[in-house]
Motif scaffolding. Structure first.
Motif, PDB file in Angstrom:
ATOM      1  N   GLU A  16       0.827  -1.204   0.000  1.00  0.00           N
ATOM      2  CA  GLU A  16       0.000   0.000   0.000  1.00  0.00           C
ATOM      3  C   GLU A  16       0.866   1.262   0.000  1.00  0.00           C
ATOM      4  N   LYS A  17       0.310   2.362  -0.477  1.00  0.00           N
ATOM      5  CA  LYS A  17       0.964   3.654  -0.343  1.00  0.00           C
ATOM      6  C   LYS A  17       0.722   4.168   1.067  1.00  0.00           C
ATOM      7  N   LEU A  18       1.781   4.671   1.721  1.00  0.00           N
ATOM      8  CA  LEU A  18       1.641   5.146   3.090  1.00  0.00           C
ATOM      9  C   LEU A  18       1.110   6.568   3.127  1.00  0.00           C
ATOM     10  N   LEU A  19       0.119   6.783   3.988  1.00  0.00           N
ATOM     11  CA  LEU A  19      -0.378   8.117   4.328  1.00  0.00           C
ATOM     12  C   LEU A  19      -0.011   8.342   5.788  1.00  0.00           C
ATOM     13  N   ARG A  20       0.740   9.404   6.074  1.00  0.00           N
ATOM     14  CA  ARG A  20       1.267   9.596   7.428  1.00  0.00           C
ATOM     15  C   ARG A  20       0.539  10.721   8.157  1.00  0.00           C
ATOM     16  N   LEU A  21       0.051  10.374   9.352  1.00  0.00           N
ATOM     17  CA  LEU A  21      -0.552  11.374  10.223  1.00  0.00           C
ATOM     18  C   LEU A  21       0.542  12.245  10.830  1.00  0.00           C
ATOM     19  N   PRO A  22       0.223  13.493  11.200  1.00  0.00           N
ATOM     20  CA  PRO A  22       1.281  14.419  11.627  1.00  0.00           C
ATOM     21  C   PRO A  22       1.889  14.122  12.993  1.00  0.00           C
ATOM     22  N   HIS A  23       1.129  13.504  13.907  1.00  0.00           N
ATOM     23  CA  HIS A  23       1.647  13.284  15.256  1.00  0.00           C
ATOM     24  C   HIS A  23       1.820  11.800  15.577  1.00  0.00           C
ATOM     25  N   SER A  24       0.733  11.062  15.566  1.00  0.00           N
ATOM     26  CA  SER A  24       0.779   9.648  15.917  1.00  0.00           C
ATOM     27  C   SER A  24      -0.335   8.921  15.199  1.00  0.00           C
ATOM     28  N   LEU A  25      -0.150   7.620  15.031  1.00  0.00           N
ATOM     29  CA  LEU A  25      -1.180   6.788  14.430  1.00  0.00           C
ATOM     30  C   LEU A  25      -2.441   6.736  15.284  1.00  0.00           C
ATOM     31  N   TRP A  26      -2.274   6.962  16.596  1.00  0.00           N
ATOM     32  CA  TRP A  26      -3.357   6.704  17.535  1.00  0.00           C
ATOM     33  C   TRP A  26      -3.971   7.979  18.108  1.00  0.00           C
ATOM     34  N   CYS A  27      -5.287   7.895  18.348  1.00  0.00           N
ATOM     35  CA  CYS A  27      -6.005   8.885  19.139  1.00  0.00           C
ATOM     36  C   CYS A  27      -6.694   8.101  20.251  1.00  0.00           C
ATOM     37  N   PHE A  28      -6.344   8.370  21.490  1.00  0.00           N
ATOM     38  CA  PHE A  28      -6.748   7.523  22.607  1.00  0.00           C
ATOM     39  C   PHE A  28      -7.851   8.171  23.434  1.00  0.00           C
ATOM     40  N   ARG A  29      -8.959   7.439  23.607  1.00  0.00           N
ATOM     41  CA  ARG A  29      -9.997   7.847  24.554  1.00  0.00           C
ATOM     42  C   ARG A  29      -9.991   6.834  25.701  1.00  0.00           C
ATOM     43  N   PRO A  30      -9.495   7.225  26.874  1.00  0.00           N
ATOM     44  CA  PRO A  30      -9.443   6.275  27.988  1.00  0.00           C
ATOM     45  C   PRO A  30     -10.844   5.835  28.408  1.00  0.00           C
ATOM     46  N   PRO A  31     -11.044   4.564  28.687  1.00  0.00           N
ATOM     47  CA  PRO A  31     -12.336   4.123  29.211  1.00  0.00           C
ATOM     48  C   PRO A  31     -12.709   4.899  30.470  1.00  0.00           C
ATOM     49  N   ALA A  32     -13.947   5.330  30.542  1.00  0.00           N
ATOM     50  CA  ALA A  32     -14.378   6.171  31.662  1.00  0.00           C
ATOM     51  C   ALA A  32     -14.285   5.458  32.998  1.00  0.00           C
ATOM     52  N   SER A  33     -14.325   4.132  32.971  1.00  0.00           N
ATOM     53  CA  SER A  33     -14.317   3.371  34.225  1.00  0.00           C
ATOM     54  C   SER A  33     -12.920   3.124  34.782  1.00  0.00           C
ATOM     55  N   MET A  34     -11.883   3.593  34.090  1.00  0.00           N
ATOM     56  CA  MET A  34     -10.530   3.377  34.606  1.00  0.00           C
ATOM     57  C   MET A  34     -10.326   4.186  35.887  1.00  0.00           C
ATOM     58  N   PRO A  35      -9.831   3.559  36.955  1.00  0.00           N
ATOM     59  CA  PRO A  35      -9.642   4.278  38.228  1.00  0.00           C
ATOM     60  C   PRO A  35      -8.459   5.237  38.175  1.00  0.00           C
ATOM     61  N   GLU A  36      -8.391   6.123  39.161  1.00  0.00           N
ATOM     62  CA  GLU A  36      -7.258   7.038  39.264  1.00  0.00           C
ATOM     63  C   GLU A  36      -6.008   6.258  39.673  1.00  0.00           C
ATOM     64  N   PRO A  37      -4.826   6.710  39.225  1.00  0.00           N
ATOM     65  CA  PRO A  37      -3.592   6.035  39.653  1.00  0.00           C
ATOM     66  C   PRO A  37      -3.412   6.129  41.169  1.00  0.00           C
ATOM     67  N   GLY A  38      -2.976   5.040  41.748  1.00  0.00           N
ATOM     68  CA  GLY A  38      -2.692   5.030  43.177  1.00  0.00           C
ATOM     69  C   GLY A  38      -1.265   5.452  43.458  1.00  0.00           C
ATOM     70  N   PRO A  39      -0.859   5.446  44.722  1.00  0.00           N
ATOM     71  CA  PRO A  39       0.521   5.812  45.068  1.00  0.00           C
ATOM     72  C   PRO A  39       1.522   4.795  44.538  1.00  0.00           C
ATOM     73  N   THR A  76      -1.598   1.568  30.080  1.00  0.00           N
ATOM     74  CA  THR A  76      -0.583   1.505  31.136  1.00  0.00           C
ATOM     75  C   THR A  76      -0.125   2.897  31.528  1.00  0.00           C
ATOM     76  N   LEU A  77       0.130   3.743  30.542  1.00  0.00           N
ATOM     77  CA  LEU A  77       0.524   5.121  30.818  1.00  0.00           C
ATOM     78  C   LEU A  77      -0.595   5.866  31.544  1.00  0.00           C
ATOM     79  N   TRP A  78      -1.844   5.644  31.121  1.00  0.00           N
ATOM     80  CA  TRP A  78      -2.975   6.338  31.751  1.00  0.00           C
ATOM     81  C   TRP A  78      -3.123   5.929  33.222  1.00  0.00           C
ATOM     82  N   MET A  79      -2.702   4.707  33.550  1.00  0.00           N
ATOM     83  CA  MET A  79      -2.753   4.252  34.940  1.00  0.00           C
ATOM     84  C   MET A  79      -1.534   4.710  35.743  1.00  0.00           C
ATOM     85  N   GLY A  80      -0.677   5.534  35.132  1.00  0.00           N
ATOM     86  CA  GLY A  80       0.424   6.142  35.864  1.00  0.00           C
ATOM     87  C   GLY A  80       1.738   5.403  35.803  1.00  0.00           C
ATOM     88  N   LEU A  81       1.843   4.385  34.960  1.00  0.00           N
ATOM     89  CA  LEU A  81       3.077   3.612  34.892  1.00  0.00           C
ATOM     90  C   LEU A  81       3.955   4.091  33.741  1.00  0.00           C
TER      91      LEU A  81
END
Length: 577
Positions: A352-375, A479-484
């Motif tokens: 295929e011919k590549l079409l490149r997005l300007p920042h990243s391939l991904w746009c992330f919407r975190p699931p609303a039920s994910m808890p806040e990161p702990g200590p 993983t990043l959204w959970m603070g790791l």
């Protein structure tokens, strides 16, 4: 497996045995009614018909097989095993019921039983394609990838037209980081046999050749549900410019849920096509006058690449769901970004011919039920806990050797290895660590978990270790959204540059390693300063919110610009332009 079983029940006459058909001529019709109800997701009514059939003829295996298929579709895997085992006991030693029972046991994690049943099927029919495919998948689940590849190669030498098995082979090659040019060659071989002959049925496209008009975008997937891909797709569907783009979804999703309902509510038209064959799907897409058709699966389970091969839309694009080329001439474009696929050499890895997005391939919407990161756990335990959170199939002996060097260099450190159930896989991975000198008390395995339990696991981990040569994608985002913080080793392949893309876009390039020694250095430095590590943990969500990774409208406008670019190109080249 489920669709193969349904076709078998619908068309093979195996619904009841010969004696039962002689005395109960209406039995097959009744089973067909149950099949129709199952396809309509009326599981209760389908189950009742099967139970009535069993009451009339307790020796008929067909109703038990359909009950097993219903249980599989509803996620009741242990119950599915029981039902398929009952069907097997009634049908006797035959390859097809052995294969069905093997697949149910594989999905339920009963891997030794699955291997035994597959071996019995192959003893009866050494060239049985479904039995070899089940065997290869089960060997993968046992972390016996070399043996799985050998089975795949034998199978495809006999049956290169068995497209589902071919897809499993190609996906495994991609996960293992096969040489990119060899990977392209293997995908092209699949396409030559399974896709290119279908181009002959492709007709011209009457779509109006206007580069500025509203476009119909069709998204095709089997994962419109609570699935990792939905965290990336939902924000796009919600943010599409309705004036410029009309959105259609063609869903082959088996087990639907509340996420399916949310996705359906965001689009102009929803088509449930899981029971339509690829030719019928292509006809439907053409009738819908789709301008740009987007494949979200690649060579993963449930893909509809044979529909794309018939070229039902003028412009066809593959995006999001697969880390390699499709190999098809009918697929015009692949969407990527410049970090994943640097301009130049990377272009040659794809048909295929590549079409490149300007920042990243991904746009992330975190699931609303994910808890806040702990200590930070290490503040209380006073020891560093690393975590491997990606799929077990992404763990290689080379990666275990690298992680072992890290663990042995940091006193009292330990490693949690997720997604590895009890049994052969866990034993083999533990043995590989032992060969590197890592004692068993340092390792803590976790079987595959429900998403909420998986998120809770972050409360036990201080630093996540990305896999290589195939990095995490959706797992890294969660993983990043959970603070790791995630330490990632970047390579030359698309699949080994996902961490580079994600960490760069959120402004953490210091976590990207370019060599094994770099990987060890980054992980050790993080582990040596608990105060800084704790601050990084607590600030990760704010960092991500401020980055292009969570900019839903900005990302979707960029994606739409690529769609418009591809459409303009077609308008310029179209015969009726």
């Amino acid at each position: 497996m489920l669709k193969r079983l349904i076709r078998q029940l619908a068309g093979s006459g195996r619904s009841v045995d010969t004696a039962a058909r002689a005395t109960l001529p209406e039995a097959e019709i009744t089973l067909s009614q149950a099949l129709a109800l199952m396809r309509a997701r009326d599981y209760a009514a389908a189950t009742q018909i099967c139970q009535d059939l069993i009451a009339r003829d307790a020796a008929a295996p067909g109703p038990w097989e359909l009950l097993g298929a219903i249980a599989l579709e509803r996620g009741e895997k242990e119950l599915a095993c029981e039902r398929f085992e009952t069907a097997l006991s009634l049908a006797g030693e035959q390859p097809t019921p052995l294969c069905n029972a093997a697949e149910a046991n594989r999905q339920a994690g009963q891997l030794n039983r699955a291997l035994e049943l597959s071996a019995r099927a192959l003893a009866l029919d050494p060239d049985n394609g479904p039995a070899m495919y089940n065997q290869a998948l089960t060997l993968q689940s046992c972390w016996r990838t070399d043996e799985a590849l050998a089975v795949y190669r034998r199978l495809l030498a006999l049956r290169p037209d068995l497209s589902q098995a071919y897809a499993g082979y190609l996906f495994l090659l991609a996960l293992l980081g096969e040489d990119p040019l060899l990977l392209r060659s293997e995908h092209c071989r699949w396409a030559e046999i399974n896709a290119e002959p279908l181009r002959a049925s492709a007709a011209g496209h009457p779509n109006a050749c206007d580069p500025l008009r509203q476009l119909r975008i069709g998204y095709v997937s089997a994962d419109f549900r609570d699935h990792a891909a939905s965290s990336f797709l939902e924000p796009i569907l919600a943010a599409h410019d309705r004036a410029g783009f009309e959105t259609y979804c063609y869903s082959s999703t088996e087990a639907t849920d509340t996420v399916t309902d949310r996705l359906r509510a965001t689009v102009s038209c929803w088509r449930d096509v899981r029971w339509q064959d690829d030719a019928a799907l292509a006809t439907l897409i053409r009738a819908d006058r789709i301008d740009i058709l987007v494949d979200l699966s690649g060579h993963t389970n449930g893909n509809r690449l044979a529909a794309f091969a018939r070229k039902p839309a003028p412009v066809q694009v593959t995006y999001l769901g697969y880390p390699a080329t499709t190999g098809m001439s009918a697929m015009d474009y692949r969407i990527s970004d410049a970090r994943l696929d640097p301009p130049g050499a990377a272009d040659g890895y794809y048909t295929e011919k590549l079409l490149r997005l300007p920042h990243s391939l991904w746009c992330f919407r975190p699931p609303a039920s994910m808890p806040e990161p702990g200590p930070l756990p290490a503040l209380q335990s006073r020891q560093i806990t690393f975590g491997s959170l990606n799929s077990m199939l992404k763990i290689t002996p080379a990666m275990i050797a690298l992680w072992s060097r890290l663990l042995l260099s940091i006193p009292r450190s330990r490693l949690i290895v997720a997604t590895v159930g009890a049994g052969q896989a866990r034993e083999r991975i533990a043995a590989e660590f032992a060969r590197q000198g890592v004692p068993s008390e340092v390792l803590f395995f976790r079987a595959p978990l429900a998403r909420e339990q998986f998120w809770a696991l972050s409360g036990e981990i201080d630093i996540a270790l990305d896999s290589h040569p195939c990095n995490g994608g959706a797992t890294t985002c969660e993983t990043l959204w959970m603070g790791l913080p995630v330490v990632s080793l970047a390579g030359e392949l698309f699949q080994s540059r996902a961490g580079l893309s994600l960490l760069s876009v959120i402004g953490l390039p210091q976590l990207i390693a370019r060599s094994e020694s770099d990987y060890l250095r980054i992980a050790r430095e993080l582990a040596s300063d608990l105060e800084q590590l704790s601050q990084l943990r607590q600030g990760l969500r704010a960092r991500m919110r401020a980055s292009p990774l969570l900019d839903e409208k900005g990302f979707t406008r960029s994606l739409e610009s690529l769609y418009r670019e591809a459409w303009r190109d077609w308008c310029e080249r179209a015969p009726h332009a």
